[in-house]
Design an enzyme around this catalytic site. Structure first.
Site, mmCIF file in Angstrom:
data_model
loop_
_atom_site.group_PDB
_atom_site.id
_atom_site.type_symbol
_atom_site.label_atom_id
_atom_site.label_comp_id
_atom_site.label_asym_id
_atom_site.label_seq_id
_atom_site.Cartn_x
_atom_site.Cartn_y
_atom_site.Cartn_z
ATOM 1 N N HIS A 1 13.627 40.366 23.012
ATOM 2 C CA HIS A 1 12.590 39.655 22.277
ATOM 3 C C HIS A 1 11.885 38.673 23.212
ATOM 4 O O HIS A 1 10.660 38.612 23.233
ATOM 5 C CB HIS A 1 13.202 38.931 21.083
ATOM 6 C CG HIS A 1 12.206 38.292 20.182
ATOM 7 N ND1 HIS A 1 11.191 39.005 19.580
ATOM 8 C CD2 HIS A 1 12.061 37.004 19.778
ATOM 9 C CE1 HIS A 1 10.463 38.179 18.835
ATOM 10 N NE2 HIS A 1 10.962 36.964 18.950
ATOM 11 N N LYS B 1 6.970 40.597 27.054
ATOM 12 C CA LYS B 1 6.059 39.560 26.553
ATOM 13 C C LYS B 1 5.587 38.639 27.677
ATOM 14 O O LYS B 1 4.602 37.928 27.515
ATOM 15 C CB LYS B 1 6.736 38.737 25.458
ATOM 16 C CG LYS B 1 6.926 39.464 24.137
ATOM 17 C CD LYS B 1 7.520 38.523 23.082
ATOM 18 C CE LYS B 1 7.766 39.220 21.760
ATOM 19 N NZ LYS B 1 8.917 40.147 21.810
ATOM 20 N N HIS C 1 2.852 37.542 23.077
ATOM 21 C CA HIS C 1 3.579 37.899 21.854
ATOM 22 C C HIS C 1 2.601 38.486 20.849
ATOM 23 O O HIS C 1 1.748 37.773 20.314
ATOM 24 C CB HIS C 1 4.274 36.658 21.292
ATOM 25 C CG HIS C 1 5.270 36.957 20.234
ATOM 26 N ND1 HIS C 1 5.358 38.176 19.599
ATOM 27 C CD2 HIS C 1 6.231 36.172 19.653
ATOM 28 C CE1 HIS C 1 6.326 38.140 18.712
ATOM 29 N NE2 HIS C 1 6.864 36.941 18.727
ATOM 30 N N GLU D 1 19.539 34.849 22.845
ATOM 31 C CA GLU D 1 19.577 36.299 22.983
ATOM 32 C C GLU D 1 20.468 36.772 24.136
ATOM 33 O O GLU D 1 21.284 37.689 23.936
ATOM 34 C CB GLU D 1 18.164 36.867 23.129
ATOM 35 C CG GLU D 1 18.105 38.375 23.009
ATOM 36 C CD GLU D 1 16.677 38.913 22.963
ATOM 37 O OE1 GLU D 1 16.533 40.125 22.729
ATOM 38 O OE2 GLU D 1 15.721 38.128 23.184
ATOM 39 N N CYS E 1 7.636 38.738 13.242
ATOM 40 C CA CYS E 1 7.574 39.407 14.541
ATOM 41 C C CYS E 1 8.452 40.654 14.611
ATOM 42 O O CYS E 1 8.372 41.415 15.578
ATOM 43 C CB CYS E 1 7.958 38.432 15.644
ATOM 44 S SG CYS E 1 6.962 36.918 15.595
ATOM 45 N N PHE F 1 10.202 34.951 12.556
ATOM 46 C CA PHE F 1 10.320 33.760 11.721
ATOM 47 C C PHE F 1 10.922 34.156 10.370
ATOM 48 O O PHE F 1 10.569 35.191 9.801
ATOM 49 C CB PHE F 1 8.945 33.140 11.481
ATOM 50 C CG PHE F 1 8.418 32.298 12.625
ATOM 51 C CD1 PHE F 1 9.104 32.185 13.816
ATOM 52 C CD2 PHE F 1 7.219 31.610 12.495
ATOM 53 C CE1 PHE F 1 8.618 31.407 14.860
ATOM 54 C CE2 PHE F 1 6.716 30.835 13.530
ATOM 55 C CZ PHE F 1 7.422 30.735 14.713
#
Length: 420
Positions: free
Chosen positions: A306, A338, A343, A317, A166, A406
């Protein structure tokens, strides 16, 4: 060696909120959700039955029907976004030195729809021996969007794809930024594309229990920082930014949208799919981006986080932001776009960087939608300004965009208002 300044002169977007930058931005500011029931395949036996699909995309606007058959959907999105970005940039394709124009275009997954289609066909016709479409491999591979854009326009500069899940397209932006400021290219089209709303894409993320299963309320399913969040919503699309050497842009009288001033990279070195609970990699990547930009925490007005709406990631975060920005963390705006786009995986960084550029240009912070009073996660400090549910007007001199992938890949990029 004196580093060159790098500016943005063009933007292009294909998203669940619109197939152009103006439409995308208008819906983003309005707080529109792009989530709808999946139309690409039969979801009867799937845990998740909705996603943020791109709507009303007509590939024949960009290439003829014969060419469409040679391109996976993710590459079609990439080319469409590049076309819009180039048009806005005003680059004269007849006179520019194409040896000095590159394309760095990311994909986290690439042509998964092509892969599934071809492998499915193979197993249905095993008795006749292996028969595959001759375009199977070039349609599927994740670098082909960069290659196709280069071929279409004759750009002979740096040309490749980045893959860091991502964080992929933020990596592409940072690579392009570095090439230009080191004097290795005049212009680079940088971005990312993804089209993974397929049985394998949705089923695979369902198996990881990563996707929301709020099938009775798709529009409200992506709810970053809410206690009731239950996973991310799959999105798709592409984003492209034309990055350019400032001197080159000034010499041709370009309309400069903003300046790219720094980028950071780090690894969590912790887990295959989960971010570090204390946000160690997130802290490091934001500090590196600030250092690279020569900026202090108080210089940042907006962070596009994110913020995927996953139970673990949404906790780490904000903790990292408080640690890095100190008291300024409570003065800046935060939002998770998002919540509206879903996403976009490998395209997320580029699309969110575009949102950050537009926030700087328009002095508007897009919202984090789907938050309701009484749905506060006790592990999150709600004294932070998450820009819940309604866009906020404020001066945005500089914005930072975070993407985490990831494998523990982290990337942050900083853009600011251009001042000669």
């Amino acid at each position: 060696m004196e580093l060159k300044r790098v500016v943005v002169t063009g933007l292009g977007a294909v998203t669940p909120l619109g197939n152009s930058v103006p439409e995308f931005w208008d819906n983003l500011v309005k707080g529109v959700s792009g989530a709808t029931p999946i139309t690409r395949f039969d979801t009867t036996n799937f845990k998740t039955k909705f996603a943020c699909e791109v709507k009303d995309f007509d590939a024949t606007k960009y290439f003829d029907r014969k060419e469409v058959r040679k391109l996976d959907l993710y590459a079609q999105y990439a080319i469409a976004s590049a076309k819009e970005a180039l048009e806005q940039s005003g680059l004269d394709l007849e006179t520019i030195d194409k040896d000095e124009v590159g394309v760095i275009f990311a994909a986290g997954i690439g042509g998964i729809a092509t892969f599934e289609q071809e492998i499915g066909y193979y197993y249905q016709h095993l008795e006749n021996g292996p028969k595959f479409n001759p375009f199977f491999i070039p349609k599927m591979i994740s670098d082909i969007a960069a290659g196709q854009i280069s071929i279409m326009y004759g750009f002979r500069g740096p040309n490749y794809s980045t893959a860091s899940a991502c964080a992929s397209s933020t990596n592409a932006l940072i690579d392009a930024f570095n090439y230009i400021r080191l004097g290795k290219a005049n212009v680079i089209l940088a971005g990312g594309a993804e089209a993974a709303i397929t049985p394998g894409g949705v089923g695979g993320f369902n198996a990881l229990t990563a996707l929301s299963t709020r099938n009775d309320d798709p529009e409200g399913a992506s709810r970053p920082f809410s206690k009731s969040r239950d996973g991310f919503v799959m999105g798709e699309g592409a984003g492209c930014l034309v990055l350019e050497d400032l001197d080159h842009a000034l010499a041709r009288g370009a309309n400069i949208l903003c300046e790219v001033v720094g980028g950071g990279l780090s690894a969590d070195a912790y887990h295959l799919t989960a971010s570090h609970p204390e946000g160690l990699g997130a802290k490091l990547v934001m500090r590196r981006a600030l250092k690279d930009a020569g900026m202090n925490p108080e210089d940042i007005d907006y962070i596009n986080v994110h913020g995927t709406s996953t139970p673990v990631g949404d906790i780490s975060e904000p903790r990292a932001i408080i640690d890095v920005f100190g008291e300024n963390a409570y003065k800046l705006n935060i939002s998770a776009t998002k919540s509206m786009t879903g996403h976009l995986l490998g395209a997320a960084g580029a699309v969110e960087a575009i949102a950050s550029v537009l926030a700087v240009m328009n002095d508007i912070v897009p919202p984090t939608i789907n938050f309701t009073e009484g749905d506060e996660d006790p592990d999150i400090d709600f004294n932070l300004n998450f820009t819940f549910n309604k866009a906020q007007k404020r001066v945005v001199n500089a914005a930072l965009s975070n993407t985490f992938g990831f494998g523990g890949h982290n990337a942050s990029v900083i853009v600011k208002k251009y001042v000669l």
